[in-house]
Design a protein around this motif. Sequence first.
Motif, short mmCIF file in Angstrom:
data_model
loop_
_atom_site.label_atom_id
_atom_site.label_comp_id
_atom_site.label_asym_id
_atom_site.label_seq_id
_atom_site.Cartn_x
_atom_site.Cartn_y
_atom_site.Cartn_z
N GLU A 1 0.78 -1.17 0.16
CA GLU A 1 -0.08 0.14 -0.06
C GLU A 1 0.93 1.34 0.12
O GLU A 1 0.62 2.09 -0.59
CB GLU A 1 -0.83 -0.20 1.10
CG GLU A 1 -1.93 1.21 1.10
CD GLU A 1 -1.52 2.28 1.85
OE1 GLU A 1 -2.11 3.52 1.34
OE2 GLU A 1 -0.55 2.34 2.62
N ARG A 2 1.91 1.14 0.86
CA ARG A 2 2.86 2.25 0.93
C ARG A 2 3.72 2.57 -0.68
O ARG A 2 3.88 3.77 -0.95
CB ARG A 2 3.78 2.05 1.98
CG ARG A 2 3.44 2.21 3.20
CD ARG A 2 2.54 3.34 3.68
NE ARG A 2 3.37 4.51 3.44
CZ ARG A 2 4.10 5.18 4.44
NH1 ARG A 2 4.10 4.58 5.29
NH2 ARG A 2 4.55 6.28 4.02
N MET A 3 3.92 1.32 -1.25
CA MET A 3 4.39 1.52 -2.37
C MET A 3 3.51 2.17 -3.47
O MET A 3 4.02 2.83 -4.28
CB MET A 3 4.97 0.26 -2.94
CG MET A 3 6.13 -0.50 -2.04
SD MET A 3 6.38 -2.07 -2.14
CE MET A 3 7.24 -2.40 -3.74
N GLY A 4 2.41 1.72 -3.25
CA GLY A 4 1.12 2.39 -4.12
C GLY A 4 1.05 3.95 -3.80
O GLY A 4 1.01 4.73 -4.74
N ASP A 5 1.29 4.16 -2.63
CA ASP A 5 1.35 5.68 -2.30
C ASP A 5 2.23 6.55 -2.91
O ASP A 5 2.25 7.59 -3.43
CB ASP A 5 1.49 5.99 -0.80
CG ASP A 5 0.06 5.64 -0.25
OD1 ASP A 5 -0.91 5.64 -0.72
OD2 ASP A 5 -0.04 5.78 1.22
N TYR A 6 3.58 5.90 -3.00
CA TYR A 6 4.65 6.49 -3.39
C TYR A 6 4.53 6.88 -5.01
O TYR A 6 4.92 7.77 -5.64
CB TYR A 6 6.02 5.80 -3.11
CG TYR A 6 6.55 6.12 -1.91
CD1 TYR A 6 6.61 7.33 -1.26
CD2 TYR A 6 6.67 5.00 -0.99
CE1 TYR A 6 7.17 7.40 0.00
CE2 TYR A 6 7.10 5.34 0.34
CZ TYR A 6 7.35 6.50 0.83
OH TYR A 6 7.60 6.88 2.22
N ALA A 7 4.00 5.61 -5.69
CA ALA A 7 3.57 5.78 -7.18
C ALA A 7 2.73 6.86 -7.28
O ALA A 7 2.77 7.56 -8.25
CB ALA A 7 2.93 4.35 -7.79
N SER A 8 1.77 6.90 -6.46
CA SER A 8 0.88 7.95 -6.57
C SER A 8 1.51 9.67 -6.39
O SER A 8 1.14 10.51 -7.05
CB SER A 8 -0.54 7.83 -5.62
OG SER A 8 -1.18 8.97 -5.50
N ASN A 9 2.40 9.58 -5.52
CA ASN A 9 3.01 10.82 -5.15
C ASN A 9 3.88 11.31 -6.36
O ASN A 9 3.84 12.42 -6.70
CB ASN A 9 3.97 10.43 -4.00
CG ASN A 9 3.25 10.53 -2.70
OD1 ASN A 9 2.17 10.91 -2.56
ND2 ASN A 9 4.01 10.11 -1.73
N ILE A 10 4.48 9.99 -7.19
CA ILE A 10 5.31 10.15 -8.15
C ILE A 10 4.46 11.08 -9.13
O ILE A 10 4.66 12.10 -9.96
CB ILE A 10 5.87 9.06 -8.97
CG1 ILE A 10 7.11 8.72 -7.75
CG2 ILE A 10 6.39 9.30 -10.31
CD1 ILE A 10 7.48 7.30 -8.05
N ALA A 11 2.96 10.48 -9.47
CA ALA A 11 2.18 11.14 -10.50
C ALA A 11 1.74 12.29 -10.09
O ALA A 11 1.58 13.49 -10.99
CB ALA A 11 0.90 10.20 -10.62
N LYS A 12 1.39 12.70 -8.87
CA LYS A 12 1.20 14.09 -8.20
C LYS A 12 2.43 15.10 -8.82
O LYS A 12 2.03 16.17 -9.06
CB LYS A 12 1.06 14.23 -6.68
CG LYS A 12 -0.20 13.65 -6.53
CD LYS A 12 -0.55 13.60 -4.76
CE LYS A 12 -1.89 12.71 -4.64
NZ LYS A 12 -1.91 12.18 -3.05
#
Lengths: 258, 219
Positions: free
Chosen positions: B92-103
């Motif tokens: 889940e945290r890795m998903g968050d980081y991917a989402s952060n990258i997208a942001k």
Amino acid sequence: MQRMMNSVGNKMETKGLNLYYKNFQALFNVSLPVREHRVTALIGPSGCGKSTFLRTLNRMNDVIEGTRIEGEVLLDGNNIYAPGVDPVALRKKVGMVFQRPNPFPMSIFDNIAYGPRIHGIKNKETLAEIVEKSLQAAALWDEVKDRLHKSALGLSGGQQQRLVLARVLAVEPEVILMDEPASALDPISTAKLEDLIHQLKNNYTIVIVTHNMQQAARISDYTGFFLNGEMIEYDYTNNIFTAPRDKRTEDYITGRFG
Amino acid sequence: MVRESFQEQLNNLRNDILLMGKLVETAIETAVTALKRQDLDLAEKVVMDDEKIDRLELDIERRCLSLLALQQPMARDLRFIGTALKINTDLERMGDYASNIAKVVLSLGEEPLIKPLVDLPRMAELAQKMVRENLAAYVNQDRDMALKAAMHDHDINILYHQVFNELLAFMTRDAANIKQATYLLFIARYLERIGDHATNLSEWIVYMITGERLELNES
Ligand SMILES: Nc1ncnc2c1ncn2[C@@H]1O[C@H](COP(=O)(O)OP(=O)(O)OP(=O)(O)O)[C@@H](O)[C@H]1O
Ligand SMILES: [Mg+2]
């Protein structure tokens, strides 16, 4: 056994134990340490020899006709099957609590005083002291102190089981053997008994047979797994229940047995 | 039989962990593709899809907890569920980081990049590889594969320091680079963190398989 720390001494130990009921062999080369002031749990499927093994620790099998034993059972380093060992004196040191509470048909007081009287204690005050102390230790005193001279048969199942434990404690044993002591108890009585076992290990060495794996996990420090009369694996309870080494242990405790 | 339904629940749990892993791997890949192409719609999609991962995480967690309460699992079952709980959080945290990258990609907008991207995509590829290999180790109970997966983290860390120094040089050279370089630095940092979480996956998968607790993260 390589993972075992040897910081705690062995109160008892079996070495290469074989047991035969007439020509049926029930135990095969069982070697198991019983650490002092620790709780050792014995688990395994029905008929694998847990009760048989437990009974070898205080020679309760002697009374079963045709029983023959090979190997050694040591208590404080001495073989309890050596010639000249008095089984009655041994059973004073190594007491036993059975699956079904078996109070004698007499008063609560007399149940507890029974053992000490047999061992020659006659003084009323001493007996009263022993009775109170034993009932206290078995966490039953508060519930029965006003009815000590009533029949023990009027107690509930959980109370009877603690009474039996108090009866064992009254003769001041060093080792307590318990054969499925909680199997007939409700969850609250079971919890009380488990708390009690936890406290008792400060002063006693305990070996307990249980079919309840969660119970073994909760109360014991070491666990031995038996299968078909063999001791398959012995280790810290934590290791047995999180990462056993033998596949048969794993299959049994995860319920994938057979 | 009770144990059969238990086994079925464990199988479902395994499948959902795998699904979660696939979603995370895709999220990393898509986020970095969005970066390379400066594709804002794609970046938007990664952010949106992260909700799916978050929902799945809660669902997996709830199921693990009720299996613990209702089945009182032991030995390999216990390790399996314990591992599911732990790697669920890491994923889940890795998903968050991917989402952060997208942001960050969204913040960068369409402004031309100060440098061609080389190391960031390489970091992302390694991170994806770690996820993939860990998932393979997870389904095949393959300890060696889990250890192999963890090894890539070392390369990710090296690339991170390389990117860091490079971007620092850009900033020192021209203050006008600072904003974009900082954004890119964020992305590098997120990828580096993803690598750390992917190493946690390896540690827990080894635990699940053998019961040993290894420390694989570089300190
Ligand atoms: N008195 C006896 N005479 C002959 N065989 C016996 C006797 N007592 C037990 N057995 C046999 O020895 C084996 C071990 O029995 P034991 O009672 O020790 O098993 P257990 O592990 O305690 O089982 P359970 O969990 O059902 O209490 C069994 O095959 C049993 O039938
Ligand atoms: Mg038995």
